[in-house]
Design an enzyme around this catalytic site. Structure first.
Site, PDB file in Angstrom:
ATOM      1  N   ASN A 158       3.118   0.643 -11.690  1.00  0.00           N
ATOM      2  CA  ASN A 158       2.018  -0.511 -10.837  1.00  0.00           C
ATOM      3  C   ASN A 158       1.000  -0.081 -10.181  1.00  0.00           C
ATOM      4  O   ASN A 158       0.276  -0.514  -9.990  1.00  0.00           O
ATOM      5  CB  ASN A 158       2.616  -1.235  -9.376  1.00  0.00           C
ATOM      6  CG  ASN A 158       3.524  -0.307  -8.504  1.00  0.00           C
ATOM      7  OD1 ASN A 158       3.235   1.504  -8.664  1.00  0.00           O
ATOM      8  ND2 ASN A 158       3.970  -0.392  -7.514  1.00  0.00           N
ATOM      9  N   TYR A 159       1.248   1.932  -9.857  1.00  0.00           N
ATOM     10  CA  TYR A 159      -0.305   2.604  -9.718  1.00  0.00           C
ATOM     11  C   TYR A 159       0.149   3.616 -10.718  1.00  0.00           C
ATOM     12  O   TYR A 159       0.281   4.933 -10.661  1.00  0.00           O
ATOM     13  CB  TYR A 159       0.081   3.102  -8.686  1.00  0.00           C
ATOM     14  CG  TYR A 159      -0.095   2.224  -7.632  1.00  0.00           C
ATOM     15  CD1 TYR A 159      -1.475   2.517  -7.298  1.00  0.00           C
ATOM     16  CD2 TYR A 159       0.342   1.260  -6.740  1.00  0.00           C
ATOM     17  CE1 TYR A 159      -1.899   1.782  -6.073  1.00  0.00           C
ATOM     18  CE2 TYR A 159      -0.279   0.555  -5.325  1.00  0.00           C
ATOM     19  CZ  TYR A 159      -1.138   0.045  -5.399  1.00  0.00           C
ATOM     20  OH  TYR A 159      -1.367  -0.458  -4.097  1.00  0.00           O
ATOM     21  N   THR A 184       6.209   3.668 -19.677  1.00  0.00           N
ATOM     22  CA  THR A 184       5.752   3.081 -20.606  1.00  0.00           C
ATOM     23  C   THR A 184       4.520   2.377 -20.074  1.00  0.00           C
ATOM     24  O   THR A 184       3.461   2.377 -20.739  1.00  0.00           O
ATOM     25  CB  THR A 184       6.851   2.240 -22.127  1.00  0.00           C
ATOM     26  OG1 THR A 184       8.083   2.921 -21.786  1.00  0.00           O
ATOM     27  CG2 THR A 184       6.627   1.822 -22.873  1.00  0.00           C
ATOM     28  N   GLU A 254      11.322   6.887  -4.310  1.00  0.00           N
ATOM     29  CA  GLU A 254      10.473   6.256  -3.721  1.00  0.00           C
ATOM     30  C   GLU A 254      11.176   5.257  -4.847  1.00  0.00           C
ATOM     31  O   GLU A 254      10.789   4.690  -5.710  1.00  0.00           O
ATOM     32  CB  GLU A 254       9.224   6.553  -3.620  1.00  0.00           C
ATOM     33  CG  GLU A 254       8.375   5.574  -2.783  1.00  0.00           C
ATOM     34  CD  GLU A 254       7.160   4.931  -3.181  1.00  0.00           C
ATOM     35  OE1 GLU A 254       7.694   3.743  -3.195  1.00  0.00           O
ATOM     36  OE2 GLU A 254       6.255   5.251  -3.783  1.00  0.00           O
ATOM     37  N   ARG A 287       3.692  -5.021  -5.269  1.00  0.00           N
ATOM     38  CA  ARG A 287       3.987  -3.363  -4.547  1.00  0.00           C
ATOM     39  C   ARG A 287       5.564  -3.134  -3.621  1.00  0.00           C
ATOM     40  O   ARG A 287       5.608  -3.989  -3.464  1.00  0.00           O
ATOM     41  CB  ARG A 287       2.829  -3.529  -3.901  1.00  0.00           C
ATOM     42  CG  ARG A 287       1.096  -3.701  -4.684  1.00  0.00           C
ATOM     43  CD  ARG A 287       0.198  -3.422  -3.460  1.00  0.00           C
ATOM     44  NE  ARG A 287       0.384  -2.607  -2.329  1.00  0.00           N
ATOM     45  CZ  ARG A 287       0.348  -3.494  -1.021  1.00  0.00           C
ATOM     46  NH1 ARG A 287       0.883  -4.742  -0.597  1.00  0.00           N
ATOM     47  NH2 ARG A 287       0.650  -3.097   0.070  1.00  0.00           N
ATOM     48  N   CYS A 288       5.294  -2.030  -3.958  1.00  0.00           N
ATOM     49  CA  CYS A 288       6.781  -1.808  -2.955  1.00  0.00           C
ATOM     50  C   CYS A 288       6.182  -1.912  -1.847  1.00  0.00           C
ATOM     51  O   CYS A 288       8.000  -2.365  -0.835  1.00  0.00           O
ATOM     52  CB  CYS A 288       7.387  -0.138  -3.724  1.00  0.00           C
ATOM     53  SG  CYS A 288       6.237   1.089  -2.952  1.00  0.00           S
ATOM     54  N   THR A 289       5.309  -1.461  -1.119  1.00  0.00           N
ATOM     55  CA  THR A 289       4.904  -1.670  -0.075  1.00  0.00           C
ATOM     56  C   THR A 289       4.645  -3.452   0.542  1.00  0.00           C
ATOM     57  O   THR A 289       4.195  -3.689   2.000  1.00  0.00           O
ATOM     58  CB  THR A 289       3.884  -1.221   0.805  1.00  0.00           C
ATOM     59  OG1 THR A 289       3.420  -0.859  -0.506  1.00  0.00           O
ATOM     60  CG2 THR A 289       4.688   0.530   0.995  1.00  0.00           C
ATOM     61  N   GLU A 381      14.679  -8.525  -3.299  1.00  0.00           N
ATOM     62  CA  GLU A 381      13.318  -8.355  -3.872  1.00  0.00           C
ATOM     63  C   GLU A 381      11.982  -8.723  -5.081  1.00  0.00           C
ATOM     64  O   GLU A 381      13.006  -8.446  -6.089  1.00  0.00           O
ATOM     65  CB  GLU A 381      12.629  -6.519  -4.067  1.00  0.00           C
ATOM     66  CG  GLU A 381      11.353  -6.049  -4.129  1.00  0.00           C
ATOM     67  CD  GLU A 381      11.091  -5.132  -4.650  1.00  0.00           C
ATOM     68  OE1 GLU A 381      11.818  -3.883  -5.972  1.00  0.00           O
ATOM     69  OE2 GLU A 381       9.768  -3.763  -3.668  1.00  0.00           O
ATOM     70  N   ARG A 441       0.519   1.612   2.506  1.00  0.00           N
ATOM     71  CA  ARG A 441       1.613   3.392   2.150  1.00  0.00           C
ATOM     72  C   ARG A 441       0.241   3.708   2.872  1.00  0.00           C
ATOM     73  O   ARG A 441       0.613   5.224   3.472  1.00  0.00           O
ATOM     74  CB  ARG A 441       1.406   3.771   0.838  1.00  0.00           C
ATOM     75  CG  ARG A 441       1.606   5.392  -0.115  1.00  0.00           C
ATOM     76  CD  ARG A 441       2.205   5.655  -0.969  1.00  0.00           C
ATOM     77  NE  ARG A 441       0.943   5.150  -1.951  1.00  0.00           N
ATOM     78  CZ  ARG A 441       0.159   6.335  -2.615  1.00  0.00           C
ATOM     79  NH1 ARG A 441      -0.003   7.522  -2.380  1.00  0.00           N
ATOM     80  NH2 ARG A 441      -0.639   5.628  -3.324  1.00  0.00           N
TER      81      ARG A 441
HETATM   82  O1  G3P Z   1       4.644   0.131  -5.003  1.00  0.00           O
HETATM   83  C1  G3P Z   1       4.388   1.773  -4.851  1.00  0.00           C
HETATM   84  C2  G3P Z   1       3.621   2.164  -3.695  1.00  0.00           C
HETATM   85  O2  G3P Z   1       3.248   3.142  -2.859  1.00  0.00           O
HETATM   86  C3  G3P Z   1       2.128   1.464  -3.017  1.00  0.00           C
HETATM   87  O3  G3P Z   1       1.320   1.658  -2.566  1.00  0.00           O
HETATM   88  O4  G3P Z   1      -0.819   1.169  -0.898  1.00  0.00           O
HETATM   89  O5  G3P Z   1      -0.270  -0.627  -2.557  1.00  0.00           O
HETATM   90  O6  G3P Z   1       0.952   0.620  -0.407  1.00  0.00           O
HETATM   91  P1  G3P Z   1       0.133   0.335  -1.130  1.00  0.00           P
END
Ligand code: G3P
Length: 478
Positions: A158-159, A184, A254, A287-289, A381, A441
């Site tokens: 994702n990043y 990948t 993470e 995004r995990c966040t 999730e 983040r």
């Molecule tokens: O999904 C990974 C996390 O580091 C996201 O960062 O900046 O989207 O909150 P951000």
């Protein structure tokens, strides 16, 4: 077989394809077409490359920190010069909207510059010898920060540039060498990022880029005896696996999240709705966040749901080239998983406020109301654009539901009563709590961590720098 679309990887100090000529195809999630290939490396060729990466670390560690910093600062400058090209690669590879793909590159350049400056300020310590019973003023302990050696950095899709560079930059700055395993989907962007680093003057042997099939090289890398530390961002399942396989080396993980937004009856609902929508749906929720559930007091739930819906209906849906917020998900399986959560909730009585429309892997932003604890979307999730609203009778129920999750990455609390919001924040089992703002983040120099199934160890610039060194104590006996 390699073709003219094959992007070479960095092994054994050379840009090369696999000696087996095997490759992994990379398809664009939104164009549904082959956009390139990366070498599918074997364990044997990786082993040889890791050997040269380990050997190169010795000379790198002995360079001055200023010299290492000069190379990394130049890396940041080159990334910025190439932001359009690398941003374009990110957009094509992971279907992130163009503006965000380009700003991922500039954010990365800023991250690297701050990392360099922060590393200059991280000194060691001197200990007096007579501070413990039986000690002596004739003893002085010099405590230095020594590199761990070779760091395995495993990045997510994702990043693909930012979350990889935020592992590689601290590792290099502290005198380590790096084995970089890109996701990948994201490998082409990751390789372009490392090309910029080599063009900035980094010795090529100092990095091995481990492209290939996870099933062939994943466990091999994690268990490789030359790996001294692992830093990983990705799913909780893989994180657990890494933590089980790695032995006697530090790991920073993470992982996933199920970040709740707790909304109390005295919240500013216009602001709350805006923050929630941005937090939940940007980059299609991948995004995990991201905010992944709303826990709202019953008495204001209708009003909040209406305000969120109005904003969700305004979100642009389409292709990353057009800068749409909601774009196709990374692959069909991911879209299927999210759709299954929506279907399960509907079957069990949730209301679809808006959305629940799908075109292949493009899922329209979906808002579910009246979600209850028996529905999977209340706990699992979704890595996609679906947000469940769970109505609660009081703040105690909100705190209980928030903490019942297996995850513990971040949470938001919306209330005009700061004291009350802080007292709730203190009881939430998460790494960070945002008061009256979306989970996220940044700023990137803040400590960033998850508890429970959301992670292990801490990132953030200073913490990432400290995660790749150990204390080295030399005792002077006068
Ligand atoms: O999904 C990974 C996390 O580091 C996201 O960062 O900046 O989207 O909150 P951000």
């Amino acid at each position: 077989m390699p073709t003219d679309q094959t992007v070479k990887t960095l092994i054994h100090g050379e840009w090369n394809v696999s000696s087996s000529h095997k490759t992994v195809d990379i398809y664009s999630p939104h164009k549904n077409e082959l956009i390139g290939q990366v070498p599918s490396l074997s364990q044997e060729e990786l082993d040889a490359s890791i050997k040269s990466t380990v050997e190169a670390q010795v000379a790198w560690e002995s360079k001055s920190i200023q010299d290492r910093g000069d190379i990394l600062k130049k890396w940041a400058d080159i990334l910025e010069e190439r932001k359009e090209d690398i941003g374009h690669a990110i957009m094509n590879e992971v279907a992130k909207k163009k503006g965000s793909a380009v700003s991922e590159v500039t954010r990365t350049a800023d991250y690297i510059r701050y990392t360099v400056e922060e590393a200059f300020r991280l000194d060691g310590d001197v200990k007096r010898g007579d501070g413990f019973k039986g000690g002596s003023p004739q003893k002085i302990g010099m405590v230095e920060k020594a590199p761990l050696g070779t760091i395995l950095a495993i990045g997510p899709f994702n990043y693909p540039v930012n979350l990889s560079a935020s592992k590689i930059a601290p590792a290099l700055m502290q005198g380590n060498s790096v084995i970089f395993k890109p996701a990948t989907q994201g490998a082409i962007s990751g390789i372009k990022m490392v090309e910029a680093l080599i063009d900035a003057g980094l010795p090529k042997e100092l990095i091995t880029i481990a492209t290939g099939r996870g099933s062939v090289i994943g466990d091999f890398l994690v268990q490789h005896p030359s790996v001294d530390m692992i830093t990983f961002t990705g799913g909780t399942g893989t994180g657990r696996h890494i933590s089980e396989l790695s032995s006697m080396i530090p790991v920073v993980l993470e992982l996933g999240g199920k970040d709740p937004a707790i909304v109390l009856e005295d919240a500013d609902l216009d602001k709350t709705a805006k923050e929630i929508v941005q937090g939940a749906y940007s980059y299609s929720g991948q995004r995990c966040t991201a905010i992944k559930r709303v826990l709202v007091k019953d008495e204001i739930a209708d009003e909040l749901a209406g305000k969120i819906q109005a904003q969700v209906d305004d979100l642009s849906v389409g292709m990353p080239e057009d800068n749409a917020t909601i774009t196709p998900l990374i692959n069909q399986k991911s879209a299927d998983d999210v759709q299954n959560l929506i279907d399960d909730a509907k079957e069990k009585g949730a209301t679809v406020v808006t959305g629940d429309k799908r075109e292949d892997n493009l899922l329209y932003p979906t808002l579910l109301d009246h979600v209850t604890a028996d529905m999977n979307v209340a706990w699992e999730e979704p890595f996609g654009p679906v947000l469940p609203i769970i109505r609660v009778s009081d703040q105690e129920e909100a705190i209980r539901l928030a903490n019942e999750s297996e995850y513990g990455l971040q949470a938001s609390v919306f209330s005009k009563d700061t004291e009350r919001a802080i007292s709730i924040a203190n009881r939430l089992e998460v790494g960070s709590v945002q008061l009256n703002a979306k989970t996220e983040r940044g700023p990137d120099h803040f400590p960033f961590l998850g508890v429970k199934a959301s992670g292990l160890g801490v990132q953030g610039i200073q913490e990432s720098l400290l995660s790749v060194v150990r204390d080295k104590v030399t005792i002077i006996n006068m």
